[in-house]
Design an enzyme around this catalytic site. Structure first.
Site, PDB file in Angstrom:
ATOM      1  CG  ASP A   1      -5.432 -25.322  -4.818  1.00 47.82           C
ATOM      2  OD1 ASP A   1      -5.883 -24.491  -5.766  1.00 47.82           O
ATOM      3  OD2 ASP A   1      -5.708 -25.618  -3.709  1.00 47.82           O
TER       4      ASP A   1
ATOM      5  CE1 TYR B   1     -11.445 -20.950  -9.370  1.00 47.69           C
ATOM      6  CE2 TYR B   1      -9.659 -22.187  -8.065  1.00 47.69           C
ATOM      7  CZ  TYR B   1     -10.510 -20.969  -8.550  1.00 47.69           C
ATOM      8  OH  TYR B   1     -10.478 -19.967  -7.419  1.00 47.69           O
TER       9      TYR B   1
ATOM     10  NE  ARG C   1      -7.979  -2.977  -8.362  1.00 46.19           N
ATOM     11  CZ  ARG C   1      -8.442  -4.330  -9.101  1.00 46.19           C
ATOM     12  NH1 ARG C   1      -8.909  -4.218  -9.934  1.00 46.19           N
ATOM     13  NH2 ARG C   1      -8.786  -5.451  -8.070  1.00 46.19           N
TER      14      ARG C   1
ATOM     15  CE  LYS D   1      -3.931  -2.243   2.380  1.00 49.45           C
ATOM     16  NZ  LYS D   1      -4.641  -2.289   3.545  1.00 49.45           N
TER      17      LYS D   1
ATOM     18  N   GLY E   1      -0.498 -14.580  -7.721  1.00 53.35           N
ATOM     19  CA  GLY E   1      -1.655 -15.222  -7.635  1.00 53.35           C
ATOM     20  C   GLY E   1      -3.054 -14.372  -7.539  1.00 53.35           C
TER      21      GLY E   1
ATOM     22  NE  ARG F   1     -11.485 -12.161  -6.146  1.00 54.56           N
ATOM     23  CZ  ARG F   1     -12.528 -11.960  -5.404  1.00 54.56           C
ATOM     24  NH1 ARG F   1     -13.452 -11.591  -6.569  1.00 54.56           N
ATOM     25  NH2 ARG F   1     -13.149 -12.396  -4.512  1.00 54.56           N
TER      26      ARG F   1
ATOM     27  N   GLY G   1     -13.319 -18.135  -6.154  1.00 57.91           N
ATOM     28  CA  GLY G   1     -13.534 -19.791  -6.193  1.00 57.91           C
ATOM     29  C   GLY G   1     -12.460 -20.568  -5.468  1.00 57.91           C
ATOM     30  CG  HIS G   2     -11.515 -22.067  -2.565  1.00 58.03           C
ATOM     31  ND1 HIS G   2      -9.910 -21.748  -2.169  1.00 58.03           N
ATOM     32  CD2 HIS G   2     -11.902 -21.221  -1.627  1.00 58.03           C
ATOM     33  CE1 HIS G   2      -9.786 -20.813  -1.362  1.00 58.03           C
ATOM     34  NE2 HIS G   2     -11.113 -20.327  -0.836  1.00 58.03           N
ATOM     35  CG  ASP G   3      -8.846 -28.017  -6.101  1.00 55.92           C
ATOM     36  OD1 ASP G   3      -9.731 -28.985  -6.331  1.00 55.92           O
ATOM     37  OD2 ASP G   3      -7.581 -28.352  -6.653  1.00 55.92           O
TER      38      ASP G   3
END
Length: 373
Positions: free
Chosen positions: A161, A135, A96, A67, A88, A90, A130-132
């Site tokens: 993963d 996916y 940004r 930051k 990793g 999003r 989401g998680h493993d």
């Protein structure tokens, strides 16, 4: 004398995350790359930066608050000295922060920018959480896992993963780094666990295209549908894995268990599989697991004991190969694969905070380092 590890000389910057990103960093570090891990103050990476976590082994660490503009500038300086970067977040988060590929590759044209996400950088789900399990659900992989008539069963988080995520990213980054070394041109590696878990099922898609795989789970050759490819409980409540696919191995299975009769001859006839599975289940329940292991020894029937983690560390084959090691009082898998000439890096546990040295290597002055630390 063992040669240096194969990736010695590579320098990788890893922005702390969970699961597949650290696994990719671990794989690269195990094989000789210098991996520098950037963590946020207070463990803001989403998991505790635990010195006992083997996923974090063999790294150098620097704590930076992204930051703060001066911390972002420091990451840019470090990235300029690196061959690759692992992140990793999003899609859009790195941009940004001012650390997107246009900025970092612009300053270091040879940089390989590894992006690890579940859905990928594009597509209608790209911005969704989401998680493993999510996916591998949309790749078709989860649907194939489970017993006949039962629900889909998540294989821990191995296929999304790690197999379809971290391992795939490590492969992609090394491929892109090889190209960058030859051409001087870096690039982005967009590694999505949806894509990776789909790639892992390529053989099953081939069998499906040949009419040898049905969508009904638990009814196929390799998903527990066949009586000769499944796990069976033994008298002591333990389990055996049976994988007697080829005729010679199936013949050995029949020989040891005295499986006589014409119905056993129809090995690849799915119509008889359910009844033969019932018969095998009954027979295996008559003896303890290790008694069966002794009975099958030397017969090449492709039968193995199903071991728990502690048992696995003590199995003679794993002991002979050094499959598991203890580092920092934590038992863990040793680096793999092995090389005939090169070595791998023995796991080094603990969070090695080396921020001042890392910043100095990136060319920051003593005053700039003091302002950051």
């Amino acid at each position: 004398m063992t040669a240096p590890a194969p990736l010695s000389g590579l320098r990788i910057l890893e922005l702390a995350g969970i699961g597949p990103g650290p696994f990719c960093g671990m794989m690269l570090a195990d094989h000789g790359a210098e991996v520098i891990r950037v963590v946020r103050p207070g463990g803001g990476s989403g998991v505790t930066d635990d010195a006992r976590d083997p996923l974090l082994r063999s790294r150098r660490t620097i704590t930076l608050d992204l930051k703060r503009p001066e911390a972002v500038a420091a990451v840019r300086r470090i990235a300029a000295t690196c061959d690759g970067l692992i992140e990793g977040f999003r899609p859009g988060v790195m941009e940004r922060l001012g650390l997107g590929p246009d900025v970092l590759i612009g300053a270091n044209p040879r940089l390989v920018f590894g992006r690890m996400t579940g859905w990928g950088q594009t597509g209608p789900l790209a911005a969704e959480p989401g998680h493993d399990i999510d996916y591998i659900a949309i790749s078709g992989t989860l649907h194939a896992l489970g017993v006949a008539g039962g629900k889909p069963v998540a294989p821990i988080n191995l296929l999304g993963d790690f197999g379809g995520g971290g391992m795939m990213l490590a492969f992609g980054m090394l491929a892109a780094i090889l190209q960058a070394q030859a051409t001087g041109v870096g690039q982005v590696v967009d590694c999505a666990m949806t894509d990776g878990s789909a790639v892992l099922t390529t053989m099953i898609w081939g069998m499906r295209g040949q009419g040898r795989w049905r969508d009904a789970r638990g009814t196929n050759l390799l998903d527990g549908g066949a009586h000769f490819y499944d796990s069976y409980e033994t008298a002591d409540g333990k389990w055996l894995a049976v994988g007697a696919i080829e005729p010679q191995f199936y013949a050995a299975l029949r020989r040891v268990m005295a499986l006589d009769g014409a119905e056993w001859d129809a090995q690849f006839a799915p119509a008889v599989w359910p009844r033969l599975k019932q018969e095998l289940a009954y027979r295996f329940k008559q003896r303890d697991r290790d008694d069966w292991v002794a009975a099958f020894a030397g017969h090449e029937a492709c039968v193995a004991p199903v071991l728990g983690f502690e048992e696995a560390t003590q199995h003679p084959h794993n002991v002979a190969r050094g499959t598991f090691v203890t580092a920092g009082d934590i038992t863990q898998p040793a680096p793999a694969p092995r090389y005939s000439v090169s070595g791998t890096v023995p796991p080094r546990m603990g969070i090695v905070e080396d921020g001042a040295a890392i910043l100095a290597e990136a060319g920051l002055s003593a005053a700039e380092i003091a302002a950051l630390t």
